[in-house]
Motif scaffolding. Structure first.
Motif, PDB file in Angstrom:
ATOM      1  N   GLN A  65      21.637 -14.119 -41.762  1.00 16.52           N
ATOM      2  CA  GLN A  65      21.935 -12.796 -40.921  1.00 16.52           C
ATOM      3  C   GLN A  65      23.076 -12.263 -41.397  1.00 16.52           C
ATOM      4  O   GLN A  65      24.154 -12.423 -42.418  1.00 16.52           O
ATOM      5  CB  GLN A  65      22.750 -14.321 -39.908  1.00 16.52           C
ATOM      6  CG  GLN A  65      23.580 -13.699 -38.820  1.00 16.52           C
ATOM      7  CD  GLN A  65      24.117 -14.674 -38.391  1.00 16.52           C
ATOM      8  OE1 GLN A  65      23.621 -16.177 -37.246  1.00 16.52           O
ATOM      9  NE2 GLN A  65      25.479 -15.236 -38.411  1.00 16.52           N
ATOM     10  N   VAL A  66      23.049 -10.621 -40.779  1.00 14.82           N
ATOM     11  CA  VAL A  66      24.807  -9.165 -41.278  1.00 14.82           C
ATOM     12  C   VAL A  66      25.194  -9.700 -40.535  1.00 14.82           C
ATOM     13  O   VAL A  66      24.882  -9.030 -39.002  1.00 14.82           O
ATOM     14  CB  VAL A  66      23.596  -8.856 -42.051  1.00 14.82           C
ATOM     15  CG1 VAL A  66      24.570  -7.553 -42.311  1.00 14.82           C
ATOM     16  CG2 VAL A  66      21.992  -9.033 -43.043  1.00 14.82           C
ATOM     17  N   GLU A  67      26.160  -9.255 -40.608  1.00 18.88           N
ATOM     18  CA  GLU A  67      27.533  -9.311 -40.042  1.00 18.88           C
ATOM     19  C   GLU A  67      28.500  -8.193 -40.757  1.00 18.88           C
ATOM     20  O   GLU A  67      29.174  -7.960 -41.534  1.00 18.88           O
ATOM     21  CB  GLU A  67      28.660 -10.561 -39.860  1.00 18.88           C
ATOM     22  CG  GLU A  67      27.032 -12.116 -39.624  1.00 18.88           C
ATOM     23  CD  GLU A  67      28.322 -13.069 -40.345  1.00 18.88           C
ATOM     24  OE1 GLU A  67      27.885 -14.594 -39.990  1.00 18.88           O
ATOM     25  OE2 GLU A  67      29.636 -13.281 -40.471  1.00 18.88           O
ATOM     26  N   GLY A  68      29.269  -7.306 -39.720  1.00 17.44           N
ATOM     27  CA  GLY A  68      29.728  -6.067 -39.742  1.00 17.44           C
ATOM     28  C   GLY A  68      31.376  -6.657 -39.212  1.00 17.44           C
ATOM     29  O   GLY A  68      31.027  -7.046 -38.437  1.00 17.44           O
ATOM     30  N   SER A  84      23.241  -3.244 -38.370  1.00 13.05           N
ATOM     31  CA  SER A  84      21.790  -2.930 -38.714  1.00 13.05           C
ATOM     32  C   SER A  84      21.257  -1.698 -39.952  1.00 13.05           C
ATOM     33  O   SER A  84      20.389  -2.257 -40.042  1.00 13.05           O
ATOM     34  CB  SER A  84      22.559  -1.875 -37.228  1.00 13.05           C
ATOM     35  OG  SER A  84      22.491  -3.059 -36.051  1.00 13.05           O
ATOM     36  N   SER A  85      22.172  -2.005 -40.825  1.00  5.61           N
ATOM     37  CA  SER A  85      22.288  -0.675 -41.422  1.00  5.61           C
ATOM     38  C   SER A  85      21.039  -1.784 -42.468  1.00  5.61           C
ATOM     39  O   SER A  85      20.510  -0.833 -43.607  1.00  5.61           O
ATOM     40  CB  SER A  85      22.589   0.653 -41.867  1.00  5.61           C
ATOM     41  OG  SER A  85      23.531   1.453 -40.780  1.00  5.61           O
ATOM     42  N   VAL A  86      22.225  -1.964 -42.863  1.00  4.09           N
ATOM     43  CA  VAL A  86      21.373  -3.250 -44.026  1.00  4.09           C
ATOM     44  C   VAL A  86      21.083  -3.941 -43.895  1.00  4.09           C
ATOM     45  O   VAL A  86      20.374  -4.236 -45.040  1.00  4.09           O
ATOM     46  CB  VAL A  86      23.060  -4.302 -44.625  1.00  4.09           C
ATOM     47  CG1 VAL A  86      23.217  -5.054 -44.965  1.00  4.09           C
ATOM     48  CG2 VAL A  86      24.100  -3.168 -44.871  1.00  4.09           C
ATOM     49  N   VAL A  87      20.648  -4.522 -42.254  1.00  2.00           N
ATOM     50  CA  VAL A  87      19.734  -4.811 -41.869  1.00  2.00           C
ATOM     51  C   VAL A  87      18.241  -4.334 -42.257  1.00  2.00           C
ATOM     52  O   VAL A  87      17.206  -4.859 -42.686  1.00  2.00           O
ATOM     53  CB  VAL A  87      19.091  -5.759 -40.573  1.00  2.00           C
ATOM     54  CG1 VAL A  87      17.827  -6.094 -39.766  1.00  2.00           C
ATOM     55  CG2 VAL A  87      20.294  -6.707 -40.518  1.00  2.00           C
ATOM     56  N   ARG A  88      17.989  -2.714 -41.825  1.00  2.00           N
ATOM     57  CA  ARG A  88      17.125  -2.479 -41.701  1.00  2.00           C
ATOM     58  C   ARG A  88      16.422  -2.479 -43.506  1.00  2.00           C
ATOM     59  O   ARG A  88      15.550  -1.877 -43.630  1.00  2.00           O
ATOM     60  CB  ARG A  88      17.254  -0.575 -41.712  1.00  2.00           C
ATOM     61  CG  ARG A  88      16.088   0.453 -41.171  1.00  2.00           C
ATOM     62  CD  ARG A  88      16.404   1.347 -40.693  1.00  2.00           C
ATOM     63  NE  ARG A  88      17.003   2.155 -41.352  1.00  2.00           N
ATOM     64  CZ  ARG A  88      19.072   2.166 -41.024  1.00  2.00           C
ATOM     65  NH1 ARG A  88      18.885   1.800 -39.875  1.00  2.00           N
ATOM     66  NH2 ARG A  88      19.512   2.991 -41.715  1.00  2.00           N
ATOM     67  N   MET A  89      17.652  -2.226 -44.481  1.00  2.00           N
ATOM     68  CA  MET A  89      17.433  -1.337 -45.578  1.00  2.00           C
ATOM     69  C   MET A  89      16.745  -2.468 -46.456  1.00  2.00           C
ATOM     70  O   MET A  89      15.541  -2.695 -46.888  1.00  2.00           O
ATOM     71  CB  MET A  89      19.129  -1.080 -46.891  1.00  2.00           C
ATOM     72  CG  MET A  89      18.247  -1.293 -48.113  1.00  2.00           C
ATOM     73  SD  MET A  89      20.001  -1.047 -48.667  1.00  2.00           S
ATOM     74  CE  MET A  89      20.011   1.080 -48.902  1.00  2.00           C
ATOM     75  N   LEU A  90      17.038  -3.783 -46.255  1.00  2.00           N
ATOM     76  CA  LEU A  90      16.731  -5.650 -46.741  1.00  2.00           C
ATOM     77  C   LEU A  90      15.015  -5.393 -46.427  1.00  2.00           C
ATOM     78  O   LEU A  90      14.508  -5.577 -46.892  1.00  2.00           O
ATOM     79  CB  LEU A  90      17.254  -6.703 -46.264  1.00  2.00           C
ATOM     80  CG  LEU A  90      18.951  -6.742 -46.950  1.00  2.00           C
ATOM     81  CD1 LEU A  90      19.192  -8.080 -45.635  1.00  2.00           C
ATOM     82  CD2 LEU A  90      18.307  -7.074 -48.054  1.00  2.00           C
ATOM     83  N   LEU A  99      15.513 -11.756 -40.567  1.00  2.99           N
ATOM     84  CA  LEU A  99      16.790 -10.725 -40.804  1.00  2.99           C
ATOM     85  C   LEU A  99      17.359 -10.990 -39.399  1.00  2.99           C
ATOM     86  O   LEU A  99      16.034 -10.994 -38.235  1.00  2.99           O
ATOM     87  CB  LEU A  99      16.419  -8.947 -41.533  1.00  2.99           C
ATOM     88  CG  LEU A  99      15.717  -9.254 -42.379  1.00  2.99           C
ATOM     89  CD1 LEU A  99      14.690  -8.191 -42.444  1.00  2.99           C
ATOM     90  CD2 LEU A  99      17.043  -9.747 -43.654  1.00  2.99           C
ATOM     91  N   SER A 100      18.955 -11.067 -38.441  1.00  7.63           N
ATOM     92  CA  SER A 100      19.453 -10.597 -37.782  1.00  7.63           C
ATOM     93  C   SER A 100      20.979  -9.825 -38.244  1.00  7.63           C
ATOM     94  O   SER A 100      21.268  -9.858 -39.368  1.00  7.63           O
ATOM     95  CB  SER A 100      19.840 -11.227 -36.712  1.00  7.63           C
ATOM     96  OG  SER A 100      20.405 -12.484 -37.782  1.00  7.63           O
ATOM     97  N   ALA A 101      21.538  -9.528 -36.812  1.00  4.68           N
ATOM     98  CA  ALA A 101      21.944  -8.332 -37.160  1.00  4.68           C
ATOM     99  C   ALA A 101      23.275  -8.648 -36.208  1.00  4.68           C
ATOM    100  O   ALA A 101      23.310  -9.011 -36.052  1.00  4.68           O
ATOM    101  CB  ALA A 101      22.231  -7.009 -37.504  1.00  4.68           C
ATOM    102  N   LEU A 102      24.597  -8.763 -36.822  1.00  6.64           N
ATOM    103  CA  LEU A 102      25.643  -9.073 -35.702  1.00  6.64           C
ATOM    104  C   LEU A 102      26.790  -8.027 -36.401  1.00  6.64           C
ATOM    105  O   LEU A 102      27.351  -7.849 -37.216  1.00  6.64           O
ATOM    106  CB  LEU A 102      26.221 -10.676 -35.945  1.00  6.64           C
ATOM    107  CG  LEU A 102      25.632 -11.544 -35.111  1.00  6.64           C
ATOM    108  CD1 LEU A 102      26.059 -13.166 -35.755  1.00  6.64           C
ATOM    109  CD2 LEU A 102      24.871 -11.430 -33.848  1.00  6.64           C
TER     110      LEU A 102
END
Length: 199
Positions: free
Chosen positions: A123-126, A150-156, A166-169
């Motif tokens: 889980q990627v959190e901004g 979301s940018s970090v999730v896309r790169m991963l 993957l998920s983004a918050l």
């Protein structure tokens, strides 16, 4: 009777005449026949192994990222959700931007290599500081934090981590890790957190 294996039921009458008699009957009952389910033990054992595995992963990540950790740009810690990697926004982004900088790929590759070989969810959190942003691209800190995550999730994902992990918050300024009253404090709060979650 169901809990103790006794067939005879004990009537509890709350009067002085039979209180001592009832107490002695309760004292003489058999020990409970209910035993802990084997699943409880298996679950505890699995959780112990999982915590151990993530602790080892945290140590490996800390060793890999030690130059950035010593500069205060990255933090690695274990909590009740899993392993958390806090990365200062300056390592990944230009100020007020959600486009990943060219320098971001090196650190993201280091992290991705260690995450590829398991199926744990990520889980990627901004996060931002509390200085409001309002421009043509981002209406508020909520949008900025969400798009950065979301940018970090896309790169991963592009590096090779399965999308279903993957998920983004975006949390905006809602979860600071320190005070926002000084430039140094605000810099620490502007971050992306990568959570490697317990199975």
């Amino acid at each position: 009777g169901a809990f103790t294996g006794e067939n005879a039921s004990i009537q509890l009458k709350m009067n002085a005449g039979n209180a001592s008699d009832t107490a002695s009957k309760l004292k003489n009952q058999q020990k409970s026949i209910i035993k802990p389910l084997p699943l409880t033990y298996l679950y505890s054992e699995k959780m112990r192994r999982e915590r151990e595995a993530l602790t080892n992963m945290g140590i490996d990540l800390s060793n890999k990222l030690s130059p950035l950790i010593s500069e205060g740009k990255v933090r690695v810690m274990q909590n009740n959700r899993g392993i958390r990697i806090d990365i200062n926004d300056s390592v990944l982004f230009s100020p007020g931007s959600a486009e990943l900088a060219s320098t971001a790929s090196a650190i993201m590759n280091e992290i991705a290599i260690m995450l590829k070989d398991n199926q744990r969810h990520i889980q990627v959190e901004g996060h931002t500081d509390n200085i409001a942003i309002h421009n043509a691209t981002f209406f508020s800190n909520w949008e900025l934090s969400a798009v950065r995550a979301s940018s970090v999730v896309r790169m991963l994902s592009e590096i090779g981590i399965a999308e279903n992990r993957l998920s983004a918050l975006g949390f905006g300024a809602a979860q600071p890790i320190t005070e926002n009253e000084t430039p140094a404090g605000r810099a620490k709060n502007r971050r992306v957190s990568i959570m490697i979650l317990y199975e």
